[in-house]
Design an enzyme around this catalytic site. Structure first.
Site: not given
Length: 475
Positions: A251-253, A255
């Site tokens: 997911s976004k976290r 990167g």
RNA sequence: GCUCCCAUCGUCUAGCCUGGCCUAGGACACCGCCUUUUCACGGCGGCAACAGGGGUUCGAAUCCCCUUGGGAGUACCA
């Protein structure tokens, strides 16, 4: 029978690297089999789908080189390729199933449904226990629909074990009673994924469905739909998923997860695709750097890994560097140009640029890194580091400095030419009797203020004389 | 909870189907050496894994079972 595969993204976001990998496998498989790669847009989620995302995904796929044989922008004999334009087709199939008693209208309220699911979880009862699945209610249901009432259509799930063959996982079996009578047509007349996906794969004559492992459970429902509409089933290959370093879903976290981000950061599409391909698939000859067009003869569905792959960009960076090193100068020149932000660079001749790119391509991993190298090249001031102090303290260095300073004053052009620079070095060798490390390190220190860097014979003729003068003067 | 899936170096993986060739091979990262004026590239070498426990077998990373760990699904999202 011609192999026909498809990638069917939902335009609800930018192209994800996981999606790109799935598209890639479908693409390569089609090419390896002399088949067709079809692109279908699954835009039945009206709230989240946008034309912008669709255009963006199409653009990213084109960038990656995954160009479809049939689909949006290209057409084909099985169109349209947007699900939202095929609504009447799905409705026809759904109505047909209702007529055959394989699906039914459902008039349960949201509260009824909520209670059913609660009861199902607590007591293990089937997920849907509404009365509308009973054939005795069907006349009433049809009458209400005829009178203008709206209702979703549910698939009547048969009470039997279901299994299917998978190229990656072997035989996958589901025990009966695990899935409830799922909705195939929403109240608003738009079909759900598990329904329209099957109808389209059938109508598009898809022979192999290669998709993520997250769809394994859906396949259970889809197998039932294939049987209900009397369609032949395609072959399946459920590819393992990509996860982050923390072993959680990407997911976004974690990167950058969208293709667009890699594109903007200056990654090479061939490197990204090379890396993604090897995440869950292995080359029979254990090759790790390759172009996907060279995979035609070796790609096979039997070389997929069953387990999850952790996405780690270190190797991607290395691969990107490898692809850059393998690139010839002319290609390097044209392909780096969109990334070169340095005004000075952009004003130089192609020959200058090529020399610069060749000089530094061994040292970088990403195209934008060339800009940093430009900054170094144009750096006017000299930072007095410990290393530089050390070099300057050698007894040989002042002589080199004085000679260079004097020679620089004599240069009238913008650059020192290569021969002239060679003469300077020869002078230091013959007249000043300096050679080896004291010579080269001394020259480097005096001319660049650095204790390491690329070949001086190429670097110095590339550096503007006025900058060299400023550096020497500041010592 | 229930269902499905997975399990080899820190990471990507080869080998597993068709047990012996595995004192487990390659790649990234890391370390060392060589090459180089230096850095990088390259070359050579090193570190490092069959999740645990039971079977089956003369022999198991490979076959079976259990445990543990991880992932996915469980929507009128796809």
């Amino acid at each position: 029978m011609t192999v026909r595969v498809r990638f069917a993204p939902s335009p609800t976001g930018n192209l994800h690297i996981g999606g790109a990998r799935t598209a890639l496998y479908n693409y390569i498989f089609a090419k390896s089999q002399g088949g067709k790669y079809i692109l279908r847009i699954e835009d039945t989620d009206k709230e989240r789908s946008t034309k912008e995302f669709e255009a963006s995904q199409l653009d990213d796929m084109k960038w990656l080189g995954l160009v479809h044989d049939e689909g949006p922008g290209i057409g084909g004999e099985y169109g349209p390729y947007h699900q939202i334009e095929r609504l009447d087709i799905y409705m026809k199939y759904a109505l047909d199933l209702v007529e055959q008693g394989k699906a039914f209208y459902d008039f349960c309220s949201d509260e009824d449904l909520e209670q059913m699911s609660l009861k199902s979880k607590e007591e293990g009862t089937p997920p849907y226990t509404g009365k509308w699945k009973e054939s005795s209610t069907w006349d009433e249901a049809k009458a209400r629909v005829a009178a203008g009432e709206k209702a979703p259509i549910r698939f009547l799930v048969s009470d039997k074990d279901v299994s299917f063959k998978d190229h990656v996982r072997g035989d996958v079996k589901f025990p009966k009673g695990m899935v409830g009578d799922f909705v195939i047509m929403r109240t608003n007349g738009v079909p759900t994924y598990n329904f329209c996906n099957v109808i389209d794969d059938h109508l598009h004559k898809i022979t192999h469905v290669i998709r993520g492992e997250d769809h394994v459970n859906n396949t259970l429902r889809q197998v039932l739909v294939y049987e209900a509409i009397g369609a032949d089933m395609p072959e399946f290959a459920h590819v393992s998923l990509l996860i982050g370093e923390d072993r959680q879903k990407l997911s976004k976290r974690h990167g950058a997860t969208s293709v667009k981000q890699y594109r903007e950061q200056g990654y090479l599409p061939e490197a990204l695709v090379n890396y993604l391909c090897l995440l869950g698939w292995s080359h029979p000859d254990e090759k790790d750097i390759f172009k996907i067009e060279n995979l035609k003869d070796v790609f096979s569905l039997s070389r997929f890994s069953k387990s999850h792959a952790i996405y780690d960009i270190e190797k991607l960076k290395w691969m990107n560097g490898q692809h850059i090193k393998a690139m010839d100068v002319d290609e390097l020149l044209t392909r780096t140009s969109p990334f070169m932000t340095n005004d000075f660079y952009n004003q130089q001749t192609d020959d200058w640029k090529k020399t610069f790119l060749e000089l530094y391509k061994e040292k970088i991993t990403l195209f934008p890194d060339f800009n940093e190298k430009m900054d170094e090249l144009l750096n006017e001031s000299v930072e007095m580091t410990e290393d530089l102090k050390d070099i300057l303290s050698w007894e040989t260095t002042p002589a080199i400095r004085d000679h260079i300073k004097a020679e620089l004053e004599k240069v009238s052009s913008d650059y020192v030419d290569t021969d002239a620079f060679s003469e300077w070095m020869n002078f230091c060798k013959k007249e000043l009797k300096i050679k080896g490390k004291p010579l080269f390190m001394g020259l480097r220190g005096v001319l660049t203020g650095q204790n390491h860097g690329p070949d001086l014979k190429v670097l110095i003729p590339l550096t503007p004389v006025n900058i060299l003068k400023k550096r020497v003067a500041s010592l």
